[in-house]
Motif scaffolding. Structure first.
Motif, PDB file in Angstrom:
ATOM      1  N   ASN A 121      -4.177   3.794   6.628  1.00 28.68           N
ATOM      2  CA  ASN A 121      -2.989   4.261   7.326  1.00 28.68           C
ATOM      3  C   ASN A 121      -3.331   4.520   8.788  1.00 28.68           C
ATOM      4  O   ASN A 121      -4.472   4.852   9.123  1.00 28.68           O
ATOM      5  CB  ASN A 121      -2.480   5.572   6.719  1.00 28.68           C
ATOM      6  CG  ASN A 121      -1.999   5.412   5.288  1.00 28.68           C
ATOM      7  OD1 ASN A 121      -1.660   4.314   4.855  1.00 28.68           O
ATOM      8  ND2 ASN A 121      -1.968   6.503   4.548  1.00 28.68           N
ATOM      9  N   GLU A 126       1.949   2.953   7.283  1.00 29.08           N
ATOM     10  CA  GLU A 126       1.274   3.127   5.997  1.00 29.08           C
ATOM     11  C   GLU A 126       0.695   1.799   5.512  1.00 29.08           C
ATOM     12  O   GLU A 126       1.362   0.766   5.578  1.00 29.08           O
ATOM     13  CB  GLU A 126       2.313   3.639   5.002  1.00 29.08           C
ATOM     14  CG  GLU A 126       1.788   4.231   3.735  1.00 29.08           C
ATOM     15  CD  GLU A 126       2.930   4.862   2.947  1.00 29.08           C
ATOM     16  OE1 GLU A 126       2.928   6.091   2.807  1.00 29.08           O
ATOM     17  OE2 GLU A 126       3.830   4.109   2.497  1.00 29.08           O
ATOM     18  N   SER A 128      -1.001  -0.769   2.528  1.00 31.85           N
ATOM     19  CA  SER A 128      -0.845  -1.053   1.095  1.00 31.85           C
ATOM     20  C   SER A 128      -2.061  -0.586   0.304  1.00 31.85           C
ATOM     21  O   SER A 128      -2.004  -0.446  -0.918  1.00 31.85           O
ATOM     22  CB  SER A 128      -0.641  -2.560   0.877  1.00 31.85           C
ATOM     23  OG  SER A 128      -1.785  -3.280   1.309  1.00 31.85           O
ATOM     24  N   SER A 130      -5.428   2.051  -0.541  1.00 28.71           N
ATOM     25  CA  SER A 130      -5.727   3.491  -0.590  1.00 28.71           C
ATOM     26  C   SER A 130      -7.240   3.705  -0.525  1.00 28.71           C
ATOM     27  O   SER A 130      -7.789   4.586  -1.183  1.00 28.71           O
ATOM     28  CB  SER A 130      -5.152   4.101  -1.867  1.00 28.71           C
ATOM     29  OG  SER A 130      -5.608   3.396  -3.009  1.00 28.71           O
ATOM     30  N   SER A 141       6.995   6.435   5.957  1.00 25.07           N
ATOM     31  CA  SER A 141       6.159   5.236   6.022  1.00 25.07           C
ATOM     32  C   SER A 141       6.159   4.582   7.399  1.00 25.07           C
ATOM     33  O   SER A 141       5.265   3.805   7.718  1.00 25.07           O
ATOM     34  CB  SER A 141       6.620   4.225   4.971  1.00 25.07           C
ATOM     35  OG  SER A 141       7.988   3.905   5.171  1.00 25.07           O
ATOM     36  N   SER A 166       2.207  -1.147   3.612  1.00 27.90           N
ATOM     37  CA  SER A 166       2.838  -0.784   2.337  1.00 27.90           C
ATOM     38  C   SER A 166       4.225  -1.401   2.265  1.00 27.90           C
ATOM     39  O   SER A 166       4.839  -1.733   3.288  1.00 27.90           O
ATOM     40  CB  SER A 166       2.941   0.736   2.206  1.00 27.90           C
ATOM     41  OG  SER A 166       3.939   1.247   3.087  1.00 27.90           O
ATOM     42  N   TRP A 167       4.737  -1.515   1.066  1.00 32.67           N
ATOM     43  CA  TRP A 167       6.080  -2.084   0.899  1.00 32.67           C
ATOM     44  C   TRP A 167       7.119  -1.224   1.613  1.00 32.67           C
ATOM     45  O   TRP A 167       8.075  -1.739   2.179  1.00 32.67           O
ATOM     46  CB  TRP A 167       6.417  -2.196  -0.586  1.00 32.67           C
ATOM     47  CG  TRP A 167       5.580  -3.193  -1.321  1.00 32.67           C
ATOM     48  CD1 TRP A 167       4.726  -4.134  -0.779  1.00 32.67           C
ATOM     49  CD2 TRP A 167       5.510  -3.364  -2.741  1.00 32.67           C
ATOM     50  NE1 TRP A 167       4.126  -4.872  -1.768  1.00 32.67           N
ATOM     51  CE2 TRP A 167       4.587  -4.414  -2.992  1.00 32.67           C
ATOM     52  CE3 TRP A 167       6.116  -2.733  -3.811  1.00 32.67           C
ATOM     53  CZ2 TRP A 167       4.279  -4.844  -4.278  1.00 32.67           C
ATOM     54  CZ3 TRP A 167       5.819  -3.150  -5.105  1.00 32.67           C
ATOM     55  CH2 TRP A 167       4.901  -4.200  -5.334  1.00 32.67           C
TER      56      TRP A 167
END
Length: 324
Positions: A121, A126, A128, A130, A141, A166-167
């Motif tokens: 991030n 953000e 996808s 982690s 986001s 991220s989505w």
């Protein structure tokens, strides 16, 4: 990374240690290549800007000091090049250190695309992935500053790249951007359910936006395993074509950005094998010309057009001086 940015220490013409060299680019009939200035997420909030400058320097030297290559900064330059046209992208918004002036200076150095995130991030968008604990948050986001980054990229005429985002970030950008966007190296989630791939609802938003998804060849993203072949890659092309049309598709193989590619698509010389497979599936010459070249040029040109429109508007805003 392997040669500490010293181009004199290895051959770019013929190097079997990598998936990309000039000999194999020529064998694969590659007329244009996007080169990513990439620095690790561990450089975030430290020396990411300097390291990114060094990567841009490597790409600029590579593409200006080899007669087979040509550095380009416009869709017209890419279209007209008779060499291997090089376009510079930045892979990860952590490279700008939350600075719009840094983003603008990267543009001045020839950068024409930036991925908003890589595997971490940023304070304003953000990922996808982690893998890193940086800037974890919920329900935010794309922050106001993230929207400002997108606005500035639209204004400059830089391609906004959502691969690695991220989505939710992708969804926010697709609704906010006034220019078409890219997923520069992502595949179809319906074929391989990896979060780096794009679900159908996002593909439909991409279609509305007028942007492009450039299919990644990395085995774990196309087959969800290490056992992949040309056919499974073609399945991604077929699926995306069914959902949003061939005009929304490009090629973003990700060679040398990952390790482990399908049998028959091991390096940049193998692109003809994919085209042969798509021809066997009744893809037309017009569709393939789009996938190979014209779709990317069209999207790039539309992004430039947004820049010209915004520049023209600014010209009119400041046309008449106010004397105090």
């Amino acid at each position: 990374m392997h040669f500490k940015n010293k181009l004199s220490n290895f051959s770019i013409h013929d190097n079997s240690n990598f998936a990309t060299d000039i000999r194999r680019l020529a064998a694969g009939h590659v007329g244009g290549q996007v080169f990513a200035a990439y620095v690790l997420c561990t450089a975030q909030d430290k020396d990411a800007v300097r390291l990114t400058l060094e990567q841009i320097d490597v790409i600029r030297r590579m593409c200006t000091e080899n007669p087979e290559m040509e550095l380009v900064t416009t869709a017209e330059g890419m279209r007209n090049s008779t060499k291997i046209a090089c376009l510079i992208s930045i892979e990860g918004g952590h490279s700008i250190d939350s600075s719009l002036p840094a983003l603008r200076m990267f543009y001045q150095l020839g950068v024409r695309s930036m991925a908003l995130t890589h595997n971490c991030n940023t304070p304003w968008a953000e990922s996808s992935a982690s893998l890193y604990p940086n800037y974890q948050r919920k329900n935010n986001s794309l922050t106001d500053f993230g929207k400002a980054v997108v606005n500035e990229m639209n204004r400059l005429g830089m391609l906004v790249d959502l691969s690695h985002s991220s989505w939710e970030t992708a969804r926010s950008v697709l609704k906010h951007s006034t220019a078409p966007v890219l997923f520069s190296h992502s595949s179809a989630y319906a074929i391989c359910n990896n979060v780096r791939n794009i679900p159908d609802d996002l593909l439909l938003l991409l279609k509305e936006n007028g942007g492009l998804i450039m299919v990644n060849f990395y085995s774990s993203f196309v087959a969800c395993s290490h056992n992949a072949n040309v056919s499974i890659v073609a399945d991604h092309f077929d699926h995306i074509k069914r959902v949003i049309g061939a005009e929304s598709i490009g090629i973003g193989a990700d060679y040398d950005g990952a390790q482990g590619f399908p049998k028959g698509l091991e390096d940049v010389s193998k692109y003809p094998a994919l085209i042969e497979e798509l021809i066997s599936r009744n893809w037309t010459e017009e569709e393939l010309a789009g996938v190979l070249r014209l779709n990317f040029l069209r999207v790039f040109q539309k992004v430039e057009k947004v820049f010209l429109t915004k520049t023209h508007t600014a010209h009119h805003i400041f046309k008449w001086p106010i004397l105090l």
